[in-house]
Structure formats: structure tokens, C-alpha cells
Write a protein that holds these residues in place. Structure first.
Motif, PDB file in Angstrom:
ATOM      1  N   GLY A 204       0.781  -1.221   0.000  1.00 34.37           N
ATOM      2  CA  GLY A 204       0.000   0.000   0.000  1.00 34.37           C
ATOM      3  C   GLY A 204       0.814   1.272   0.000  1.00 34.37           C
ATOM      4  O   GLY A 204       0.307   2.344  -0.329  1.00 34.37           O
ATOM      5  N   HIS A 205       2.105   1.193   0.362  1.00 29.66           N
ATOM      6  CA  HIS A 205       2.878   2.421   0.523  1.00 29.66           C
ATOM      7  C   HIS A 205       4.364   2.082   0.614  1.00 29.66           C
ATOM      8  O   HIS A 205       4.736   0.927   0.822  1.00 29.66           O
ATOM      9  N   TYR A 206       5.218   3.125   0.484  1.00 36.73           N
ATOM     10  CA  TYR A 206       6.680   2.962   0.604  1.00 36.73           C
ATOM     11  C   TYR A 206       7.134   3.508   1.960  1.00 36.73           C
ATOM     12  O   TYR A 206       7.577   4.649   2.078  1.00 36.73           O
ATOM     13  N   LEU A 207       7.003   2.681   2.969  1.00 36.08           N
ATOM     14  CA  LEU A 207       7.331   3.120   4.323  1.00 36.08           C
ATOM     15  C   LEU A 207       8.830   3.335   4.503  1.00 36.08           C
ATOM     16  O   LEU A 207       9.246   4.102   5.376  1.00 36.08           O
ATOM     17  N   ASP A 208       9.652   2.668   3.685  1.00 30.76           N
ATOM     18  CA  ASP A 208      11.102   2.782   3.860  1.00 30.76           C
ATOM     19  C   ASP A 208      11.637   4.131   3.405  1.00 30.76           C
ATOM     20  O   ASP A 208      12.811   4.436   3.641  1.00 30.76           O
ATOM     21  N   GLN A 209      10.801   4.983   2.789  1.00 30.35           N
ATOM     22  CA  GLN A 209      11.249   6.298   2.330  1.00 30.35           C
ATOM     23  C   GLN A 209      10.951   7.414   3.336  1.00 30.35           C
ATOM     24  O   GLN A 209      11.166   8.595   3.025  1.00 30.35           O
ATOM     25  N   ARG A 210      10.504   7.057   4.514  1.00 32.60           N
ATOM     26  CA  ARG A 210      10.145   8.046   5.538  1.00 32.60           C
ATOM     27  C   ARG A 210      11.274   9.059   5.773  1.00 32.60           C
ATOM     28  O   ARG A 210      11.076  10.278   5.687  1.00 32.60           O
ATOM     29  N   ASP A 211      12.460   8.569   6.091  1.00 31.61           N
ATOM     30  CA  ASP A 211      13.566   9.469   6.417  1.00 31.61           C
ATOM     31  C   ASP A 211      14.061  10.223   5.186  1.00 31.61           C
ATOM     32  O   ASP A 211      14.518  11.374   5.298  1.00 31.61           O
ATOM     33  N   ASN A 212      13.995   9.591   4.017  1.00 31.26           N
ATOM     34  CA  ASN A 212      14.406  10.293   2.794  1.00 31.26           C
ATOM     35  C   ASN A 212      13.489  11.472   2.499  1.00 31.26           C
ATOM     36  O   ASN A 212      13.939  12.527   2.021  1.00 31.26           O
ATOM     37  N   ARG A 213      12.201  11.316   2.767  1.00 27.25           N
ATOM     38  CA  ARG A 213      11.268  12.425   2.542  1.00 27.25           C
ATOM     39  C   ARG A 213      11.588  13.598   3.473  1.00 27.25           C
ATOM     40  O   ARG A 213      11.542  14.763   3.062  1.00 27.25           O
ATOM     41  N   LEU A 214      11.905  13.286   4.720  1.00 30.91           N
ATOM     42  CA  LEU A 214      12.260  14.347   5.658  1.00 30.91           C
ATOM     43  C   LEU A 214      13.563  15.028   5.247  1.00 30.91           C
ATOM     44  O   LEU A 214      13.703  16.252   5.333  1.00 30.91           O
ATOM     45  N   ARG A 215      14.531  14.237   4.780  1.00 25.59           N
ATOM     46  CA  ARG A 215      15.807  14.807   4.332  1.00 25.59           C
ATOM     47  C   ARG A 215      15.585  15.726   3.133  1.00 25.59           C
ATOM     48  O   ARG A 215      16.187  16.799   3.031  1.00 25.59           O
ATOM     49  N   ALA A 216      14.719  15.299   2.225  1.00 23.90           N
ATOM     50  CA  ALA A 216      14.424  16.136   1.062  1.00 23.90           C
ATOM     51  C   ALA A 216      13.803  17.460   1.482  1.00 23.90           C
ATOM     52  O   ALA A 216      14.108  18.516   0.908  1.00 23.90           O
ATOM     53  N   SER A 217      12.928  17.416   2.484  1.00 20.75           N
ATOM     54  CA  SER A 217      12.305  18.660   2.944  1.00 20.75           C
ATOM     55  C   SER A 217      13.339  19.590   3.580  1.00 20.75           C
ATOM     56  O   SER A 217      13.247  20.811   3.463  1.00 20.75           O
ATOM     57  N   GLN A 251       5.354  21.420   2.302  1.00 17.83           N
ATOM     58  CA  GLN A 251       5.390  21.780   3.715  1.00 17.83           C
ATOM     59  C   GLN A 251       6.612  22.624   4.063  1.00 17.83           C
ATOM     60  O   GLN A 251       6.568  23.489   4.926  1.00 17.83           O
ATOM     61  N   ALA A 252       7.725  22.329   3.376  1.00 14.74           N
ATOM     62  CA  ALA A 252       8.992  22.997   3.671  1.00 14.74           C
ATOM     63  C   ALA A 252       9.135  24.338   2.971  1.00 14.74           C
ATOM     64  O   ALA A 252      10.152  25.004   3.126  1.00 14.74           O
ATOM     65  N   GLY A 253       8.128  24.720   2.148  1.00 17.05           N
ATOM     66  CA  GLY A 253       8.154  26.042   1.545  1.00 17.05           C
ATOM     67  C   GLY A 253       8.400  26.071   0.055  1.00 17.05           C
ATOM     68  O   GLY A 253       8.666  27.155  -0.504  1.00 17.05           O
TER      69      GLY A 253
END
Length: 256
Positions: A204-217, A251-253
Motif C-alpha cells: 500500500g505504501h513505501y514506508l522505507d522512504q520516511r527518512d528520505n522524505r524528511l531529508r528532502a524537505s 510543507q517545507a516552503g
């Protein structure tokens, strides 16, 4: 319970720390599909215990190198260690989502479970994990209850192509509750998003990308602080799936 006697090469592989025994390294086999088997060296000494496949080239996946047969408490402790690790990482939020059990990496070969708020999504990839599914889910629910979490539904999404290697047919079914559920909203560190459990990719989702999404932000924020002529950053989420990298950037602008 069965028994598999490995060849000399199989013995060397096991003693070197390899967690798998390939079919070419099996000698005498007395086991049925998905059995928990005692693994023995050519001369008979016990090398450990594994889960046997009658079809895959990976004939056995070791679960312990002890001579004692794994008991219910052994499996309970294995599941508990996995759930406690997620709790220690701060992942067991009531409305959150995370991979609870990661198959071989958590000592549970072929068995993967993701949690989305109060729903679980299971993927089984081996004959043994198919046979153990309900037993392991019972243990998992017990550990989640101990952490104050409830389970309202369980979806089995065992439809990955890897099942063909085990001569297993695809299976998608609600084990309990949730058949009426079109989508489920979860929260990931301040970001809410919907998950299509039954129709989404994989579980249903790519849970392993959680930290990568935060790093990108964080990169978006850094660019925004040092951007040219005060322009807001522009972000292209190329392989977007459900667009969460883009939403984190917004979210990050990010301007667009």
C-alpha cells in the motif's frame, strides 16, 4: 517437524554464517513443504533449525543455530524483539505507519507485516510463512496490545511474484475486518496521507522512504534560506507514486 542432512559444502556455508541452505547442498531430506526442520551435518551433528521449502532453490532458511527445537516462546521472543525495536525508534504512534516485521531481517523468513494505524497488511513469500501466518499474527497482536495499540483489521496481500518460486498461488484476502475500507488515513511526523491498502503497490505504501522524505524537505528549507533573488524552491517529484516527496517539499516552503 522434519530433518535435513546437508552436504559438506552446505555444512561449511552454515558454519560460515550463511542463513540459507540451497537445494544443491541438501543430502538426505525427510520433510514436507513448510516444515520446521532440524539441520544436520553429514556426520549427524545438529547445526541448527530452519524452515524448509519443497520447491525453491533456497531449500532452507535458518532461524536458529541452537540445537534446541524452537518453541512457541522462541517465536514470541522473536516477534517481541522486532516490535520493541520499532518502539525504541519511536515508530509505534497510534495513527502512524511502519514495517513491523521485515522477514529474514527479523528472524521470520518470508514474513512481512506493515502497520497502518489500526490495520495490518501481511505479505507471505514462502511455504513456511504461509503455514505460520495465523500463529505469527496472534503473537504480533499480543505484542502490539502490550504497547497500547489495537488491530481493527488484517489484510493478506500475498500477491508478489516471488511466490512462484515456492509454487504458491497469489493470495489477497481480508483475514479480519476492513473489507469495506476504501482508504485509510495515517500520520507520518506531521504529514497526513491516505493509503489504499487493497489496491496500492506492494503493501500500500513505501514506508522505507520516511527518512528520505524528511531529508528532502530539509534540502528545500536550506535552498529557501539561501535561494537566488528570494525565489521559492521549485521541486520535481519524478517517481511520485503518491507524491509524498512533493507534499513534504510543499510543507517545507516549495513554491511549486
Amino acid at each position: 517437524m522434519g530433518t535435513v542432512k546437508v552436504t559438506g559444502r552446505g555444512r561449511r556455508r552454515v558454519l560460515s554464517g550463511h542463513p540459507w541452505v540451497y537445494r544443491d547442498d541438501c543430502g538426505d531430506v525427510s520433510a514436507a513443504a513448510g516444515d520446521l526442520v532440524e539441520v544436520r551435518a553429514p556426520r549427524g551433528e545438529v547445526l541448527g533449525w530452519g524452515l524448509y521449502s519443497s520447491a525453491s532453490k533456497i531449500a532452507m532458511r535458518l532461524v536458529t543455530r541452537d540445537s534446541e527445537q524452537p518453541s512457541r516462546d522462541f517465536w514470541r521472543r522473536t516477534v517481541k524483539a522486532a516490535v520493541d525495536a520499532r518502539a525504541g525508534a519511536g515508530l509505534l504512534e497510534e495513527r502512524g505507519a511502519e514495517r513491523l516485521l521485515a522477514g529474514d531481517a527479523d528472524g521470520l523468513p518470508g514474513f512481512v507485516v506493515d502497520r497502518y494505524a489500526d490495520r495490518l497488511v501481511v505479505q507471505s513469500g514462502t511455504q513456511a510463512s504461509d503455514r505460520m501466518r495465523d500463529f505469527l499474527l496472534e503473537l504480533l497482536e499480543g505484542e502490539l496490545t502490550a504497547h497500547g495499540l489495537t488491530v481493527a483489521g488484517i489484510l493478506d496481500r500475498s500477491d508478489a511474484g516471488v511466490r512462484r518460486h515456492e509454487e504458491l498461488a497469489p493470495r489477497v484476502e481480508w483475514v479480519r475486518g476492513g473489507a469495506e475500507l476504501a482508504e485509510l488515513w495515517v500520520e507520518e511526523r506531521g504529514l497526513e496521507y491516505a493509503v489504499d491498502l487493497a489496491g496500492g503497490h506492494k503493501t500500500g505504501h513505501y514506508l522505507d522512504q520516511r527518512d528520505n522524505r524528511l531529508r528532502a524537505s530539509e534540502l528545500v528549507r536550506d535552498y529557501g534560506r539561501h535561494g537566488f533573488h528570494g525565489d521559492a524552491p521549485r521541486v520535481l517529484d519524478v517517481f511520485s507514486y503518491d507524491g509524498l516527496f512533493g507534499l513534504r517539499a510543499a510543507q517545507a516552503g516549495a513554491g511549486e
